[in-house]
Design an enzyme around this catalytic site. Structure first.
Site, mmCIF file in Angstrom:
data_model
loop_
_atom_site.group_PDB
_atom_site.id
_atom_site.type_symbol
_atom_site.label_atom_id
_atom_site.label_comp_id
_atom_site.label_asym_id
_atom_site.label_seq_id
_atom_site.Cartn_x
_atom_site.Cartn_y
_atom_site.Cartn_z
ATOM 1 N N ARG A 93 0.842 -1.124 -0.071
ATOM 2 C CA ARG A 93 -0.025 0.185 0.004
ATOM 3 C C ARG A 93 0.903 1.256 -0.153
ATOM 4 O O ARG A 93 2.084 1.325 0.447
ATOM 5 C CB ARG A 93 -1.026 0.048 1.099
ATOM 6 C CG ARG A 93 -1.859 1.118 1.227
ATOM 7 C CD ARG A 93 -2.750 1.291 2.638
ATOM 8 N NE ARG A 93 -3.699 2.484 2.630
ATOM 9 C CZ ARG A 93 -3.980 2.951 3.551
ATOM 10 N NH1 ARG A 93 -3.632 2.646 4.834
ATOM 11 N NH2 ARG A 93 -4.763 4.117 3.534
ATOM 12 N N HIS A 94 0.392 2.359 -0.715
ATOM 13 C CA HIS A 94 0.918 3.571 -0.660
ATOM 14 C C HIS A 94 1.359 4.112 1.014
ATOM 15 O O HIS A 94 0.716 3.556 1.668
ATOM 16 C CB HIS A 94 0.346 4.594 -1.174
ATOM 17 C CG HIS A 94 -1.064 5.188 -0.764
ATOM 18 N ND1 HIS A 94 -1.372 5.580 0.403
ATOM 19 C CD2 HIS A 94 -2.222 4.558 -1.106
ATOM 20 C CE1 HIS A 94 -2.566 5.719 0.782
ATOM 21 N NE2 HIS A 94 -3.178 5.071 -0.214
ATOM 22 N N GLY A 95 2.235 4.914 1.131
ATOM 23 C CA GLY A 95 2.773 5.592 2.135
ATOM 24 C C GLY A 95 1.618 6.442 2.892
ATOM 25 O O GLY A 95 0.683 6.668 2.358
#
Length: 470
Positions: free
Chosen positions: A82-84
């Site tokens: 998942r993105h940060g």
């Protein structure tokens, strides 16, 4: 059996040197709100892995657990990430501004006995979020992915090696959303930093594939049957207006000096989210956090989990089936990496890194049969759900990651699953950390032979109701 080769022996040598080493520092840990572990999908990764607060490069190599007598070495990893950490989306930014306006215009006057944080909240806190931020990756979010890349390069040095980085042997895929593109770039930066091979002229190397990473937008059965179907999230709405949430609303309205009817459930969530955003973006303990105690936070977390369960997970079968394209992609990649090769053939692709969203990971995790509790969470059984395994705060924080590590072993390839750098056993293999890959494929044969995206997603939404087979 696959030939281990030079990289395999290098990995074994590296493993013997760094096994169980912790890279601890004496850095002071910033003040963290007591409710920080209850923010659902807006939770920091450090709340799941608190040792990273002292040193973001801490690695425990004992999480790799092939059978000790089977002479295994990893030869491929597929990582779904998942993105940060990110800014709020426009919807939540607008809610935050509405709440701030309400606080300025409608609250009763601050009494002399008001606590310091409440005075600060009313008199000095100003919303600094602007609509152009709209879900973009923040600096902390870039660091989330840079540090993750470096930890994984320490954990799997022969796969995420300097040579593989330089020669672009690692396959990168991302969603088109800017926070995901920025995240996959940050991951590549982290690998370059780890090996000291940063080259600005080299640029970034990734492909954008929304059909793979944003499959949920293309699945008509999901969009019509769940996303746009107001009855699909009935349990969520019932809980939002139920006894537990009303109690949280009353306590919050009393603390803020607001009329209860003005403080909607959405604005209660907005106040809670401000606490989470200011922690994940600025690493500060916001005065908004003092509005909630642990019991309030547990209620709000349950509300978030209900939404994710009934919208993205086991609540409706079509939600998990919408991830069929990603499921098949993963196993095609593993099949290709694990097929027998002649000594004259090129080795398998060492790593595949795919960056997406919480909405990418949750359906996939559900399709794999993970985090399935015996009892469905509903609006009426909150008090019996405290021990549930489906807790998005633990499963899908920012930078959440699902790793499929394929090993070359004496008895044949083995597959280990890790979530957030922690071993997780496949549902049908509760006594094995790394079962034989052929056995894992056999366990998912019904999906490998079926799970056709077009077939599942083009069915009429009728009959795609709740999944009660838990």
């Amino acid at each position: 059996m696959l030939h281990i080769g030079t990289h395999g022996f290098l990995w074994l040598a590296a493993l013997s040197l760094i096994q169980n080493v912790e890279f601890c520092s004496s850095a002071e840990i910033p003040d963290v709100p007591s409710i920080a572990t209850y923010f659902g999908t807006k939770t920091r990764y450090e709340e799941v892995k608190p040792n990273l607060l002292r040193d973001p490069l801490t690695v425990n190599t004992s999480v790799l657990r092939p059978p000790p007598g089977d002479f295994c070495t990893p030869f491929h990893v597929t990582a779904i990430i998942r993105h940060g950490s990110r800014f709020p989306t426009i919807k939540n930014i607008r809610r935050i501004h509405r709440l701030s306006e309400l606080l300025q215009n409608e609250t009763s006057r601050t009494s002399e006995s008001s606590t310091g944080w409440l005075v600060e909240l009313r008199n000095r806190w100003e919303p600094w979020y602007t609509e152009d931020m709209d879900g973009q990756l923040v600096r902390k979010g870039r660091e989330d992915l840079q540090f993750l890349a470096q930890r994984l390069a320490t954990l799997l040095p022969s796969l995420l090696s300097e040579e593989n980085v330089r020669k672009r042997r690692i396959h990168f895929v991302t969603s088109s959303k800017h926070r995901c593109v920025s995240s996959v770039e940050a991951f590549q930066e982290g690998l370059q930093q780890h090996w000291g091979c940063h080259d600005s002229a080299q640029g970034y190397n990734h492909e954008v594939d929304d059909e793979l990473m944003r499959f949920f937008e293309r699945c008509r059965g999901y969009v019509e049957g769940v996303e746009n179907n107001h009855t699909a999230l009935l349990e969520v709405e019932k809980f939002k207006h139920g006894e537990e949430m009303q109690a949280v609303r009353r306590r919050l309205a009393e603390k803020l000096g607001l009329s209860l009817h003005l403080l909607t459930p959405d604005l209660v969530e907005a106040a809670f989210f401000i606490c989470s955003y200011e922690l994940s973006i600025k690493s500060i303990h916001s005065p908004w956090c003092f509005l909630f105690d642990e019991s309030d936070a547990k209620v709000l977390e349950y509300s978030f989990d209900l939404k994710q369960f009934w919208k993205r997970s086991h609540g409706h079968l079509i939600s998990s089936l919408s991830s069929c394209p990603l499921f098949h992609h993963i196993f095609r990649t593993l099949d290709k990496a694990g097929r027998p090769r002649r000594s004259t053939e090129a080795g398998p692709e060492p790593a595949s890194v795919l960056v997406g969203h919480a909405e990418t990971l949750i359906p996939l995790i559900s399709l794999l049969g993970l985090y399935k509790d015996q009892t469905l969470p509903t609006a009426s059984n909150y008090h019996s759900q405290h021990g549930r395994s489906f807790r998005t705060s633990r499963i899908i924080p920012y930078a959440a990651n699902l790793l499929f590590v394929l090993y070359d072993c004496q008895r044949g390839p083995r597959l280990q699953l890790l979530i957030n750098e922690t071993p997780l056993r496949f549902p049908n293999f509760q006594t094995e950390d790394a079962p034989l890959y052929r056995d894992v494929r056999a366990a998912y044969r019904y999906l490998l032979d079926g799970c056709d995206f077009n077939t599942e997603c083009e069915r009429k939404p009728e009959g795609r109701g709740p999944n009660t087979e838990l």
